[in-house]
Design a protein around this motif. Sequence first.
Motif, mmCIF file in Angstrom:
data_model
loop_
_atom_site.group_PDB
_atom_site.id
_atom_site.type_symbol
_atom_site.label_atom_id
_atom_site.label_comp_id
_atom_site.label_asym_id
_atom_site.label_seq_id
_atom_site.Cartn_x
_atom_site.Cartn_y
_atom_site.Cartn_z
ATOM 1 N N LYS A 81 -28.758 -30.056 24.417
ATOM 2 C CA LYS A 81 -27.389 -30.529 22.403
ATOM 3 C C LYS A 81 -27.415 -28.834 22.488
ATOM 4 O O LYS A 81 -25.789 -28.583 22.233
ATOM 5 N N ASP A 82 -28.039 -27.622 22.323
ATOM 6 C CA ASP A 82 -27.962 -26.930 22.314
ATOM 7 C C ASP A 82 -26.756 -25.862 22.532
ATOM 8 O O ASP A 82 -26.077 -24.964 21.979
ATOM 9 N N VAL A 83 -26.883 -26.236 23.990
ATOM 10 C CA VAL A 83 -26.458 -25.075 24.646
ATOM 11 C C VAL A 83 -24.641 -26.012 24.496
ATOM 12 O O VAL A 83 -23.379 -25.046 24.251
ATOM 13 N N GLN A 84 -24.421 -27.064 24.735
ATOM 14 C CA GLN A 84 -22.570 -27.149 23.913
ATOM 15 C C GLN A 84 -22.746 -27.276 23.182
ATOM 16 O O GLN A 84 -21.770 -27.338 22.447
ATOM 17 N N SER A 85 -23.579 -26.525 21.592
ATOM 18 C CA SER A 85 -23.291 -26.561 20.221
ATOM 19 C C SER A 85 -22.175 -24.551 20.210
ATOM 20 O O SER A 85 -21.772 -25.177 19.520
ATOM 21 N N VAL A 86 -22.911 -24.297 21.282
ATOM 22 C CA VAL A 86 -22.218 -22.949 21.336
ATOM 23 C C VAL A 86 -20.500 -23.331 21.043
ATOM 24 O O VAL A 86 -19.511 -23.400 22.329
ATOM 25 N N LYS A 87 -19.681 -21.621 20.425
ATOM 26 C CA LYS A 87 -18.465 -22.305 20.576
ATOM 27 C C LYS A 87 -18.155 -21.330 22.104
ATOM 28 O O LYS A 87 -19.014 -20.178 22.392
ATOM 29 N N PRO A 88 -17.283 -21.319 22.344
ATOM 30 C CA PRO A 88 -16.309 -20.121 23.285
ATOM 31 C C PRO A 88 -16.457 -19.485 23.065
ATOM 32 O O PRO A 88 -16.117 -18.832 22.300
ATOM 33 N N GLY A 89 -17.308 -18.150 24.071
ATOM 34 C CA GLY A 89 -17.578 -16.995 23.712
ATOM 35 C C GLY A 89 -18.485 -16.127 22.803
ATOM 36 O O GLY A 89 -18.430 -15.281 23.040
ATOM 37 N N GLY A 90 -18.937 -17.573 22.559
ATOM 38 C CA GLY A 90 -19.974 -17.361 21.515
ATOM 39 C C GLY A 90 -21.480 -16.849 22.645
ATOM 40 O O GLY A 90 -21.139 -16.609 24.267
ATOM 41 N N TYR A 91 -22.298 -16.646 21.571
ATOM 42 C CA TYR A 91 -23.780 -16.040 22.801
ATOM 43 C C TYR A 91 -24.960 -17.323 22.439
ATOM 44 O O TYR A 91 -25.436 -17.918 21.572
ATOM 45 N N PHE A 92 -25.514 -17.587 23.566
ATOM 46 C CA PHE A 92 -27.110 -18.209 23.423
ATOM 47 C C PHE A 92 -28.321 -17.591 24.050
ATOM 48 O O PHE A 92 -28.695 -17.248 25.160
ATOM 49 N N ILE A 93 -28.915 -17.779 23.279
ATOM 50 C CA ILE A 93 -30.670 -17.191 23.663
ATOM 51 C C ILE A 93 -31.389 -17.409 23.792
ATOM 52 O O ILE A 93 -31.560 -18.975 22.716
ATOM 53 N N TYR A 94 -32.550 -17.091 25.060
ATOM 54 C CA TYR A 94 -33.537 -18.897 25.733
ATOM 55 C C TYR A 94 -34.438 -17.669 25.707
ATOM 56 O O TYR A 94 -34.360 -16.815 26.313
ATOM 57 N N ASP A 95 -35.971 -18.550 26.175
ATOM 58 C CA ASP A 95 -36.846 -17.857 26.297
ATOM 59 C C ASP A 95 -36.920 -17.848 28.306
ATOM 60 O O ASP A 95 -36.898 -19.332 28.372
ATOM 61 N N SER A 96 -36.380 -16.866 28.029
ATOM 62 C CA SER A 96 -37.110 -17.043 29.576
ATOM 63 C C SER A 96 -37.871 -16.451 30.285
ATOM 64 O O SER A 96 -37.839 -16.888 31.909
ATOM 65 N N THR A 97 -39.253 -17.125 29.615
ATOM 66 C CA THR A 97 -40.212 -16.925 30.553
ATOM 67 C C THR A 97 -40.616 -18.260 31.717
ATOM 68 O O THR A 97 -40.918 -17.955 32.497
ATOM 69 N N LYS A 98 -39.422 -19.157 31.485
ATOM 70 C CA LYS A 98 -39.061 -19.886 32.688
ATOM 71 C C LYS A 98 -37.965 -20.041 33.021
ATOM 72 O O LYS A 98 -36.765 -19.963 32.021
ATOM 73 N N LYS A 99 -36.963 -19.919 34.265
ATOM 74 C CA LYS A 99 -35.617 -20.328 34.315
ATOM 75 C C LYS A 99 -34.589 -20.830 33.773
ATOM 76 O O LYS A 99 -35.353 -22.039 33.685
ATOM 77 N N LEU A 100 -33.929 -20.658 33.568
ATOM 78 C CA LEU A 100 -33.428 -22.245 32.850
ATOM 79 C C LEU A 100 -32.274 -22.466 33.514
ATOM 80 O O LEU A 100 -32.652 -22.217 34.770
ATOM 81 N N ASN A 101 -32.692 -24.013 33.085
ATOM 82 C CA ASN A 101 -31.921 -24.930 33.991
ATOM 83 C C ASN A 101 -31.093 -24.985 34.557
ATOM 84 O O ASN A 101 -29.641 -24.698 33.226
ATOM 85 N N PRO A 102 -30.141 -25.140 35.802
ATOM 86 C CA PRO A 102 -28.719 -25.006 35.636
ATOM 87 C C PRO A 102 -27.738 -25.634 35.420
ATOM 88 O O PRO A 102 -26.331 -25.191 34.767
ATOM 89 N N ASP A 103 -28.245 -26.739 34.918
ATOM 90 C CA ASP A 103 -27.662 -27.845 34.001
ATOM 91 C C ASP A 103 -26.935 -27.356 32.698
ATOM 92 O O ASP A 103 -26.168 -27.955 32.134
ATOM 93 N N TYR A 104 -27.379 -26.184 32.054
ATOM 94 C CA TYR A 104 -27.141 -25.943 30.667
ATOM 95 C C TYR A 104 -26.303 -24.902 30.815
ATOM 96 O O TYR A 104 -25.951 -24.037 30.026
ATOM 97 N N GLU A 105 -25.571 -24.347 32.222
ATOM 98 C CA GLU A 105 -24.407 -23.304 32.024
ATOM 99 C C GLU A 105 -23.666 -23.396 32.633
ATOM 100 O O GLU A 105 -23.089 -24.741 32.548
ATOM 101 N N ARG A 106 -22.980 -22.820 31.360
ATOM 102 C CA ARG A 106 -21.358 -22.672 30.776
ATOM 103 C C ARG A 106 -21.067 -21.141 31.072
ATOM 104 O O ARG A 106 -21.218 -20.252 30.736
ATOM 105 N N ALA A 107 -19.515 -21.337 31.457
ATOM 106 C CA ALA A 107 -18.924 -20.062 32.035
ATOM 107 C C ALA A 107 -18.709 -19.857 30.802
ATOM 108 O O ALA A 107 -17.771 -18.544 30.935
ATOM 109 N N ASP A 108 -18.076 -20.550 29.480
ATOM 110 C CA ASP A 108 -17.457 -19.724 28.837
ATOM 111 C C ASP A 108 -18.487 -19.301 27.156
ATOM 112 O O ASP A 108 -17.854 -18.956 26.421
ATOM 113 N N ILE A 109 -19.473 -19.054 27.524
ATOM 114 C CA ILE A 109 -20.333 -18.337 26.880
ATOM 115 C C ILE A 109 -21.738 -17.391 27.498
ATOM 116 O O ILE A 109 -21.534 -17.467 28.740
#
Length: 611
Positions: free
Chosen positions: A84-112
């Motif tokens: 839900k969090d990744v979808q709330s980011v505006k296009p061109g915005g930034y998504f900071i996450y804890d990369s201790t674990k690899k990010l789920n590919p389902d959460y990837e967007r090309a516009d952020i």
Amino acid sequence: MKTRINDFIVRFANVNGTGSASANYLFAKTIFRMGIPVTPKNIFPSNIQGLPTWYEVRVSEKGYLGRREGIDLMISVNPQSMAKDVQSVKPGGYFIYDSTKKLNPDYERADIHYLGIPMMEMATKAFEDPRKRQLLKNIIYVGALVRLLDMDQQTIRELISEQFEGKKALIEANFQALTLGMEFVEKNYDFPLSFRLEKRNLLENKILVDGNTACGLGAVYGGATLMAWYPITPSTSVAEAFESFCEKYRRDEDGKNKYAFIQAEDELAAMGMVIGANWNGARAFTATSGPGVSLMSEFLGLGYFAEVPAVLIDVQRAGPSTGMPTRTQQSDLLAAGYASHGDTKHILLFPASPKECFELTAEAFDLAEQLQTPVFVMTDLDLGMNDHVSDPFEWEKERKYQRGKVLTTEDLENIGKYGRYLDSDGDGIPYRTYPGTHPTKGAFFTRGTSKDEYAAYTEDGAAYKRNMDRLTLKWNTAKTLVPNALIQHSDTSSSLGILYFGTSTFSSEEARDILSEEGIQVDSLRLKAFPFGKEVEDFVESHRVIFVIEQNRDAQMRKMIVMELNCHPQKLVPVLNYDGMPITADAIKSQIVSYLNTESNPNHELSKATV
């Protein structure tokens, strides 16, 4: 790309109970200390099961303090809400996450943009204590933000030192975590981002405080010496604040309490204690939310009909029933304004800021005694529990309490036959006495049953009608005593108006400016009280269409205006929000523009009805 200065929205997505709240508050308070207008919103669950929690921070150089839609920067460290969090980011915005674990590919967007920071890995390497690792992981992402947003390092270090004053080890650990986050950004990312912070001096003499604290202090300054209450979210911190301030300010020279603080067995009992204390001459109050108002209604009717002062602070939340206890609404208007059975009406005050929470709470005690009736201070969870930029509180040392029409022993000796419910001045307000003022006259003349002017029980219909008509006259007198609405006219004469109150104020004012930029001029009226004064009636009468902005499903304020002012319902257009989040300027503007576009259709029924 042009860099935006002091104009963006950041949201933190955390897990409840992980210590993130203090880190997020540190971020918001640093911005405040940098002299930049900031609006933080804590969005938390109603249980302690480790469910998702969010903390949203709006930064506005122009000083807009309401919510806007769209997230520019999301710090998401909660796997439960990440989709839900990744979808709330505006296009061109930034998504900071804890990369201790690899990010789920389902959460990837090309516009952020994605900024991975191994927060837990860094905390594990730097700190031995497991609990400390969890807490300081939050400071690591704050450190990253210091670099990414170009925050003032000295300010944030000063705040950490203040927070842990006298605890050198904790200060050093927080400084270390802060540095870890900063250094990681310096080594791995370009900074600052396309938006950043820049120190200003826009908040001189401003304070950052929540409405519940302001209400608690306002009650002390308003002369309250007793609070009876039953715990309920989101009003509990009103009680905590009142008790805390009383411990400091309501003790005699020997350290003995000059106040009473009672946790009742339920809300009905709490209201009964408040009415009893006020009847005895004290200034007493309670604080609750919607479910509590429902339970208190019986005693509120007694206060209205027996004409006993009382003050109730209603920190509204989402209903009905248990509803959403940790979400905000303005949905107790009808329940509070007409609480109890029969023909009953109560005074409502609508603060929009912590300063007004302080002022209107104090004023509520004066109004309650002047009018001998219960008075509600209608705040909500957003105003009550969130921090707000506010003007400092002010109090005139020479100010005297307005105790209303109270007879002394000498008055009773000279008055002849005393009529407790007799209107001798033509304003609908009778004279009262404090119990024990006189051994035989007036000590206990109070009735919740039907009575005549001398408090004698009667079931005579004519006497009952005279009493009810006098209460109506008193209600009209109240219109001249409650705070007036605030009216602002547009630069050009407009047939359109917007009407709002409470925490809808800041988004409504921003929406008015946005509409003006698009060529739509509207006049505005901010309600501060119910009953509605003559200025409200005139405003509604003089505009073709009034957009009534409120945070509930059923347009409760609109209904009250229609009932009280007897105006055509189609003249009042509802602009509503009831998802539990504070209303946004975007939503207000969108609903108004949508209506105007529809109204421009010559076949539109409302267009023909309101012209």
